[in-house]
Each structure stands twice: as structure tokens, then as C-alpha cells.
Design a protein around this motif. Structure first.
Motif, PDB file in Angstrom:
ATOM      1  N   LEU A  53       0.830  -1.192   0.000  1.00 10.03           N
ATOM      2  CA  LEU A  53       0.000   0.000   0.000  1.00 10.03           C
ATOM      3  C   LEU A  53       0.869   1.249   0.000  1.00 10.03           C
ATOM      4  CD1 LEU A  53      -2.731  -0.906   2.652  1.00 10.03           C
ATOM      5  CD2 LEU A  53      -3.072  -0.665   0.189  1.00 10.03           C
ATOM      6  N   ALA A  54       0.585   2.185  -0.895  1.00  6.56           N
ATOM      7  CA  ALA A  54       1.268   3.475  -0.857  1.00  6.56           C
ATOM      8  C   ALA A  54       0.860   4.215   0.414  1.00  6.56           C
ATOM      9  CB  ALA A  54       0.904   4.296  -2.090  1.00  6.56           C
ATOM     10  N   GLY A  55       1.794   4.976   0.943  1.00  3.84           N
ATOM     11  CA  GLY A  55       1.487   5.744   2.149  1.00  3.84           C
ATOM     12  C   GLY A  55       1.699   4.992   3.434  1.00  3.84           C
ATOM     13  N   GLY A  56       2.056   3.682   3.340  1.00  2.00           N
ATOM     14  CA  GLY A  56       2.345   2.925   4.548  1.00  2.00           C
ATOM     15  C   GLY A  56       1.155   2.127   5.042  1.00  2.00           C
ATOM     16  N   GLY A  57       1.432   0.892   5.479  1.00  2.00           N
ATOM     17  CA  GLY A  57       0.399   0.076   6.086  1.00  2.00           C
ATOM     18  C   GLY A  57       0.136   0.488   7.527  1.00  2.00           C
ATOM     19  N   PRO A  58      -0.784  -0.196   8.209  1.00  2.00           N
ATOM     20  CA  PRO A  58      -1.150   0.190   9.584  1.00  2.00           C
ATOM     21  C   PRO A  58       0.033   0.222  10.541  1.00  2.00           C
ATOM     22  CG  PRO A  58      -2.750  -1.351   8.675  1.00  2.00           C
ATOM     23  CD  PRO A  58      -1.629  -1.288   7.690  1.00  2.00           C
ATOM     24  N   ASP A  59       0.920  -0.780  10.475  1.00  2.00           N
ATOM     25  CA  ASP A  59       2.062  -0.803  11.397  1.00  2.00           C
ATOM     26  C   ASP A  59       2.986   0.387  11.158  1.00  2.00           C
ATOM     27  OD1 ASP A  59       1.095  -3.124  12.475  1.00  2.00           O
ATOM     28  OD2 ASP A  59       2.539  -4.443  11.474  1.00  2.00           O
ATOM     29  N   ALA A  60       3.262   0.701   9.889  1.00  2.00           N
ATOM     30  CA  ALA A  60       4.155   1.809   9.568  1.00  2.00           C
ATOM     31  C   ALA A  60       3.548   3.145   9.990  1.00  2.00           C
ATOM     32  CB  ALA A  60       4.473   1.824   8.077  1.00  2.00           C
ATOM     33  N   ARG A  61       2.228   3.293   9.809  1.00  2.00           N
ATOM     34  CA  ARG A  61       1.589   4.558  10.210  1.00  2.00           C
ATOM     35  C   ARG A  61       1.522   4.683  11.738  1.00  2.00           C
ATOM     36  NH1 ARG A  61      -3.384   4.257   8.640  1.00  2.00           N
ATOM     37  NH2 ARG A  61      -3.374   2.383   7.325  1.00  2.00           N
ATOM     38  N   GLU A  62       1.353   3.566  12.421  1.00  2.00           N
ATOM     39  CA  GLU A  62       1.411   3.581  13.895  1.00  2.00           C
ATOM     40  C   GLU A  62       2.800   4.018  14.368  1.00  2.00           C
ATOM     41  OE1 GLU A  62      -0.605   3.131  16.386  1.00  2.00           O
ATOM     42  OE2 GLU A  62      -2.429   2.214  15.557  1.00  2.00           O
ATOM     43  N   ALA A  63       3.829   3.487  13.715  1.00  2.00           N
ATOM     44  CA  ALA A  63       5.192   3.882  14.069  1.00  2.00           C
ATOM     45  C   ALA A  63       5.422   5.356  13.769  1.00  2.00           C
ATOM     46  CB  ALA A  63       6.200   3.017  13.309  1.00  2.00           C
ATOM     47  N   GLY A  64       4.894   5.817  12.638  1.00  2.00           N
ATOM     48  CA  GLY A  64       5.012   7.232  12.318  1.00  2.00           C
ATOM     49  C   GLY A  64       4.336   8.108  13.351  1.00  2.00           C
ATOM     50  N   ALA A  65       3.159   7.706  13.788  1.00  2.00           N
ATOM     51  CA  ALA A  65       2.451   8.463  14.821  1.00  2.00           C
ATOM     52  C   ALA A  65       3.249   8.480  16.117  1.00  2.00           C
ATOM     53  CB  ALA A  65       1.071   7.859  15.046  1.00  2.00           C
ATOM     54  N   GLN A  66       3.877   7.358  16.447  1.00  2.00           N
ATOM     55  CA  GLN A  66       4.696   7.279  17.654  1.00  2.00           C
ATOM     56  C   GLN A  66       5.885   8.235  17.547  1.00  2.00           C
ATOM     57  OE1 GLN A  66       5.812   3.273  18.849  1.00  2.00           O
ATOM     58  NE2 GLN A  66       7.659   4.011  19.884  1.00  2.00           N
ATOM     59  N   TRP A  67       6.509   8.276  16.378  1.00  2.00           N
ATOM     60  CA  TRP A  67       7.650   9.173  16.197  1.00  2.00           C
ATOM     61  C   TRP A  67       7.218  10.631  16.250  1.00  2.00           C
ATOM     62  CZ3 TRP A  67      12.625   8.390  16.617  1.00  2.00           C
ATOM     63  CH2 TRP A  67      13.511   9.362  16.157  1.00  2.00           C
ATOM     64  N   LEU A  68       6.130  10.973  15.589  1.00  2.00           N
ATOM     65  CA  LEU A  68       5.648  12.350  15.564  1.00  2.00           C
ATOM     66  C   LEU A  68       5.168  12.824  16.930  1.00  2.00           C
ATOM     67  CD1 LEU A  68       3.691  12.256  12.182  1.00  2.00           C
ATOM     68  CD2 LEU A  68       5.798  13.537  12.653  1.00  2.00           C
ATOM     69  N   ALA A  69       4.789  11.895  17.789  1.00  2.00           N
ATOM     70  CA  ALA A  69       4.285  12.263  19.114  1.00  2.00           C
ATOM     71  C   ALA A  69       5.331  13.015  19.932  1.00  2.00           C
ATOM     72  CB  ALA A  69       3.817  11.017  19.865  1.00  2.00           C
ATOM     73  N   GLN A  70       6.620  12.826  19.626  1.00  2.00           N
ATOM     74  CA  GLN A  70       7.667  13.560  20.347  1.00  2.00           C
ATOM     75  C   GLN A  70       7.530  15.065  20.144  1.00  2.00           C
ATOM     76  OE1 GLN A  70      11.734  11.344  20.111  1.00  2.00           O
ATOM     77  NE2 GLN A  70      10.644  10.844  18.216  1.00  2.00           N
ATOM     78  N   LEU A  82      10.884  -3.199   2.630  1.00  2.00           N
ATOM     79  CA  LEU A  82      11.885  -3.716   3.558  1.00  2.00           C
ATOM     80  C   LEU A  82      12.439  -2.598   4.430  1.00  2.00           C
ATOM     81  CD1 LEU A  82      13.473  -6.178   4.516  1.00  2.00           C
ATOM     82  CD2 LEU A  82      15.163  -5.705   2.736  1.00  2.00           C
ATOM     83  N   MET A  83      12.735  -1.456   3.831  1.00  2.00           N
ATOM     84  CA  MET A  83      13.236  -0.335   4.616  1.00  2.00           C
ATOM     85  C   MET A  83      12.155   0.198   5.546  1.00  2.00           C
ATOM     86  SD  MET A  83      16.077   1.005   5.164  1.00  2.00           S
ATOM     87  CE  MET A  83      16.939   0.359   3.732  1.00  2.00           C
ATOM     88  N   GLY A  84      10.912   0.182   5.078  1.00  2.00           N
ATOM     89  CA  GLY A  84       9.819   0.607   5.945  1.00  2.00           C
ATOM     90  C   GLY A  84       9.649  -0.308   7.139  1.00  2.00           C
ATOM     91  N   ALA A  85       9.818  -1.607   6.918  1.00  2.00           N
ATOM     92  CA  ALA A  85       9.715  -2.558   8.022  1.00  2.00           C
ATOM     93  C   ALA A  85      10.843  -2.360   9.025  1.00  2.00           C
ATOM     94  CB  ALA A  85       9.724  -3.987   7.482  1.00  2.00           C
ATOM     95  N   LEU A  86      12.055  -2.064   8.532  1.00  2.00           N
ATOM     96  CA  LEU A  86      13.178  -1.802   9.434  1.00  2.00           C
ATOM     97  C   LEU A  86      12.934  -0.537  10.241  1.00  2.00           C
ATOM     98  CD1 LEU A  86      16.043  -2.356  10.487  1.00  2.00           C
ATOM     99  CD2 LEU A  86      16.918  -1.068   8.513  1.00  2.00           C
ATOM    100  N   THR A  87      12.449   0.501   9.564  1.00  2.00           N
ATOM    101  CA  THR A  87      12.150   1.752  10.266  1.00  2.00           C
ATOM    102  C   THR A  87      11.107   1.532  11.350  1.00  2.00           C
ATOM    103  OG1 THR A  87      12.664   3.039   8.280  1.00  2.00           O
ATOM    104  CG2 THR A  87      11.317   4.108   9.958  1.00  2.00           C
ATOM    105  N   THR A  88      10.070   0.794  11.016  1.00  2.00           N
ATOM    106  CA  THR A  88       9.012   0.496  11.997  1.00  2.00           C
ATOM    107  C   THR A  88       9.578  -0.273  13.186  1.00  2.00           C
ATOM    108  OG1 THR A  88       7.305   0.482  10.279  1.00  2.00           O
ATOM    109  CG2 THR A  88       6.828  -0.736  12.310  1.00  2.00           C
ATOM    110  N   GLN A  89      10.418  -1.269  12.913  1.00  2.00           N
ATOM    111  CA  GLN A  89      11.009  -2.051  13.998  1.00  2.00           C
ATOM    112  C   GLN A  89      11.900  -1.172  14.881  1.00  2.00           C
ATOM    113  OE1 GLN A  89      14.306  -3.322  14.773  1.00  2.00           O
ATOM    114  NE2 GLN A  89      13.302  -4.296  16.524  1.00  2.00           N
ATOM    115  N   TRP A  90      12.672  -0.296  14.250  1.00  2.00           N
ATOM    116  CA  TRP A  90      13.547   0.595  15.014  1.00  2.00           C
ATOM    117  C   TRP A  90      12.732   1.514  15.932  1.00  2.00           C
ATOM    118  CZ3 TRP A  90      18.343   3.293  12.441  1.00  2.00           C
ATOM    119  CH2 TRP A  90      19.360   2.348  12.287  1.00  2.00           C
ATOM    120  N   ILE A  91      11.645   2.068  15.419  1.00  2.00           N
ATOM    121  CA  ILE A  91      10.855   3.004  16.229  1.00  2.00           C
ATOM    122  C   ILE A  91      10.153   2.277  17.368  1.00  2.00           C
ATOM    123  CG2 ILE A  91       8.859   4.550  16.203  1.00  2.00           C
ATOM    124  CD1 ILE A  91       9.696   5.374  13.360  1.00  2.00           C
ATOM    125  N   THR A  92       9.495   1.199  17.055  1.00  2.00           N
ATOM    126  CA  THR A  92       8.726   0.494  18.090  1.00  2.00           C
ATOM    127  C   THR A  92       9.628  -0.250  19.073  1.00  2.00           C
ATOM    128  OG1 THR A  92       8.480  -1.432  16.624  1.00  2.00           O
ATOM    129  CG2 THR A  92       6.731   0.235  16.580  1.00  2.00           C
TER     130      THR A  92
END
Length: 461
Positions: free
Chosen positions: A135-152, A336-346
Motif C-alpha cells: 500500500l502506498a502511504g504505509g500500512g497500519p504498522d508503519a503509520r502507527e510507528a510514524g504516529a509514535q515518532w511524531l508524538a515527540q 523492507l526499509m519501511g519494516a526496518l524503520t518500523t522495527q527501530w521506532i517500536t
């Protein structure tokens, strides 16, 4: 230089038995340049006159000058004569003080973090799925990680309003495509991120510089620019601004947003350096969530290699509009890079890297401010600084001279959206491998600024 002075550093005659006479002459030139008895811009004697002085044939001097030319020592200028050449740029390994990127994080082993993160990704995901379209724009896990990062920066963030993008430049291009048409203007400050200038130019838009003062764009300037151009898109980089390092006050942010709302304008809040400041004012998006797209990239605070940026959109409709624009040139971020980014954030690795980058950046800022003459931009934080230049240097001359010394810096004119660029350079602190090399490079730059600009010493004719 008078003609009689051309022979001041030359011997009266050559030494018999010291090798071919033409090579003796070429060797003499090389030694004199190395010892700075002959310097870039010095004119050499006319060949016929030198032949008479040294008691050799004209062809010997001609051959000697040709040999010295092959060694890169001479700059023939036709009727003006032959001059000592400036040092060849290609012989110098450039030290990069021009590209804005974070330093390697203090106390972190990036290779180990990447290996560990990818191992977890491979344990948790089917690689066949990872290698497929997503999915363009990120799947649910990636968007959750993005929200977690932006929360700072933002506090609680709705993941459904987060757009995951393959880098900030892609996000910026998508926002421009979604909220303007060819020929439109984008209102910005007079000194602005070059990526905006490039994106606007290639997409057929213009960047219009609004009036600014010591606190950045003025509300009256924003309103005037929007009114005169019909623009409905405003770009702001309010925290540790690139290139000036200025951080806009909370009051100015509120005043600008009132003006933007009054003009019916959308605001792109590009905030890549915010996490380097502990006490940054509230984001523009927190003041006016219905009018602001908040853009945060990991390239400036973690590492460019993740190729991930997050955009917090005002609502679902605006998110879909930007996403549709982005699909026209970037179907998706690399899964793959999105999954790594998500894992790093969470998993906490992203926060550890951020802490390490911040610590290293602070140490490098201290070095820079001890070594360089100043004055600087307003903030002693982040990964770049703004060096105001002493007379008689201009930014373009200093950038050229620095390059000849093996240093790459960014001249103010590359950031110029307004009429006149300040006499300053941006110095990026993260691209140099370690602090010792950085200190040496900055010391060389400081010494260069203490000199007068290079001017070729033309002959008197």
C-alpha cells in the motif's frame, strides 16, 4: 610585475651534468612552486629572454615549459604569457562540509543495529510479501510507528492521518502537486531549503520570497505575497531553519498561522531539525491542525539511508489527495526499509540513534564554535551552522577558495529565493567521519577566512 622582476627567482645559468637542460628548467619550476618562491598567478619569463639568460637554445626552453605544463604547473594565456597555474582541484580529496546529514551516533553501532533490526524483520515477515507491492502511504504498522515518532513533537497523533513517504523530497513534491498547479507561486522566506527551489522549478512552480525580519517571515509579508500572487501554499522551516539556524518564536508562529488562515492558504511545516532542540516552541500544526501539513524526515536526525519521512495531514481527504499526487511518481516506499524503520521506532533503536546523533552533534557544535571566527546564526544546536563572512570575502569567492583547499561548503546563493543573499556560508558538521578530522577541516577554513581572497597577479603591460 615588471619585466626585470620576472627573473628574480631564476638562476643565472644551469649546472652541467645535472641532466637534460630542459628537465633542469622544469624541475626548477616545480621546486620553486613547492617552496612558494613561484606562486599561482606569477608570470614566467618570455621563452626567448629566458633562453638568453640561461645560455640555451629557444627550443630547450620551449620543451621545458611543455614539460612543466604536463606536470600541471603552468597556465598558458596566449599573448599575455605563461603563468604558474592554480592547484588542480582534481588532485584534492574534498572534505564534505556542504551536505547536511547527521553524524554517526555517539555510543551506537549502526551496523549492529541494522543487522539486529533486519533479523527481527525477517523473523516476523514473509520475505515474499516484503518483496511484493505494498500500500502506498504505509500500512497500519508503519503509520502507527510514524504516529509514535511524531508524538515527540506533536503529542498524541492519529495514525490514520499519517502518510509514510520515501523521503522528505518526495513528500514535498507530492504536497506541491496536490495543492498548486503549474505557474503557481509557493510563498517562502528569502533564504530557503534548496530542495524546495529545485522541486518548484522542475514542477513548473515559482518560489516567491515574502518579507522577513529577525524572527523570520512576517505576517504582513505572508498576506502581501498571497494577495499579490494568488498563492495558497506557504512553506516554512520554523525550527533550526536551513540554512540560518534561526528558530521562530511561538508568537510569530501563531501570528503567521492567523495570516495564512485569513488568506485561505495551506502551510507546509518542514521540521527536520526539531528534535535537536529540547525547548522548541510548539509546532505550527499543533496551533492550526486544519491548515498545516507537518513534515518530519528521519534523514536529518537518524540517517538518510532509511529513506523515510512522515507527513501529518489535516484530515483524511487531504491525506488521500497528497497520496494520489505521490503515486504519480513514487508508487510506494521500499517495504523492507519501511519494516526496518518500523522495527527501530517500536523497539527503541530509533530513539537510541537519535540520542547518539544529538550528543555527537552537540560535541561538533562546540568544536566549530571554538575554531571558527563567527559570528554565527542564532542557535548552537543541530547539524549545521551559519557562518557570516568577514570582509572582503564574498560567499561565492569563499566557497570557491575552500574547494581549492579541499573543503566543500554551501554558499548562501544556493538558498536564495529573495533578491539578495547574505554574505554567509552554511557549514554542515555531520558529513566528516570523526571529530579530529572535522576540527582540522574547520581550522583550515578559519585560516582561509583570515586571508584575503585570491586575486591573480596580472603582469604590467
Amino acid at each position: 610585475m615588471q619585466d626585470q622582476d620576472l627573473y628574480a627567482n631564476w638562476p643565472e645559468k644551469l649546472v652541467p651534468g645535472e641532466g637534460p637542460r630542459y628537465r633542469q628548467i622544469a624541475d626548477f619550476i616545480e621546486r620553486a612552486v613547492a617552496q612558494k618562491r613561484l606562486q599561482a598567478g606569477d608570470r614566467l619569463p618570455p621563452q626567448r629572454g629566458l633562453a638568453q639568460r640561461l645560455g640555451v637554445d629557444l627550443t630547450t626552453v620551449t620543451r621545458a615549459y611543455a614539460e612543466a605544463g604536463l606536470r600541471g604547473l603552468l597556465d598558458p594565456r596566449g599573448a599575455l604569457g605563461t603563468f604558474i597555474a592554480r592547484p588542480a582541484q582534481q588532485s584534492v580529496q574534498l572534505i564534505d562540509l556542504g551536505m547536511n546529514m547527521p553524524p554517526a551516533p555517539l555510543g551506537c553501532d549502526l551496523q549492529e543495529l541494522v543487522q539486529r533490526g533486519l533479523a527481527k524483520v525477517m523473523d516476523r515477515h514473509d520475505m515474499n510479501v516484503m518483496m511484493a507491492y505494498h500500500l502506498a502511504g504505509g500500512g497500519p504498522d508503519a503509520r502507527e510507528a510514524g504516529a509514535q515518532w511524531l508524538a515527540q513533537a506533536m503529542g498524541s497523533v492519529d495514525p490514520d492521518l499519517v502518510l509514510v513517504c520515501p523521503g522528505a523530497q518526495a513528500a514535498l513534491a507530492a504536497l506541491i502537486l496536490a495543492y498548486s498547479v503549474p505557474g503557481d507561486s509557493i510563498v517562502a522566506e528569502p533564504m530557503v531549503y534548496p530542495g524546495l527551489l529545485s522541486a518548484a522549478r522542475h514542477l513548473g512552480r515559482k518560489v516567491l520570497a515574502a518579507e522577513a525580519d529577525g524572527d523570520g517571515m512576517t505576517p504582513a509579508g505572508l498576506e502581501r505575497a498571497c494577495r499579490e500572487s494568488g498563492s495558497r501554499l506557504v512553506y516554512l522551516n520554523p525550527t533550526l531553519q536551513n540554512p540560518t539556524t534561526h528558530t521562530m518564536s511561538a508568537q510569530r508562529r501563531r501570528d503567521l498561522l492567523r495570516s495564512a488562515v485569513a488568506c485561505g492558504a495551506r502551510v507546509i511545516e518542514d521540521d527536520p531539525y526539531r528534535l535537536f532542540l529540547d525547548d522548541a516552541p510548539p509546532t505550527l500544526a499543533s496551533h492550526a491542525p486544519a491548515s498545516v501539513f507537518h513534515l518530519a524526515t528521519l534523514a536529518k536526525c537518524l540517517t538518510p539511508g532509511l529513506r523515510t519521512a512522515f507527513v501529518l495531514c489535516p484530515d483524511e481527504d487531504s491525506r488521500e489527495r497528497v497520496l494520489a499526487a505521490m503515486r504519480s511518481f513514487a508508487l510506494m516506499a521500499a517495504p523492507l526499509m519501511g519494516a526496518l524503520t518500523t522495527q527501530w521506532i517500536t523497539g527503541g533503536s530509533a530513539q537510541a540513534v537519535l540520542n547518539g546523533v544529538r550528543a555527537e552533534a552537540q560535541a561538533r557544535q562546540r568544536i566549530a564554535r571554538q575554531v571558527l571566527p563567527g559570528p554565527f546564526g542564532s542557535e548552537a544546536a543541530g547539524i549545521h551552522l551559519w557562518q557570516v563572512l568577514p570582509d572582503p570575502w564574498t560567499a561565492a569567492d569563499l566557497a570557491r577558495a575552500a574547494r581549492e583547499e579541499g573543503l566543500s561548503v554551501a554558499s548562501s546563493d544556493v538558498f536564495q529565493a529573495g533578491a539578495a543573499a547574505p554574505n554567509a556560508i552554511r557549514i554542515s558538521l555531520g558529513g566528516v567521519k570523526d571529530r579530529e578530522e572535522l576540527a582540522q577541516a574547520l581550522a583550515k577554513l578559519a585560516e582561509l577566512m583570515r586571508r584575503r581572497p585570491y586575486a591573480p597577479r596580472d603582469p604590467i603591460v
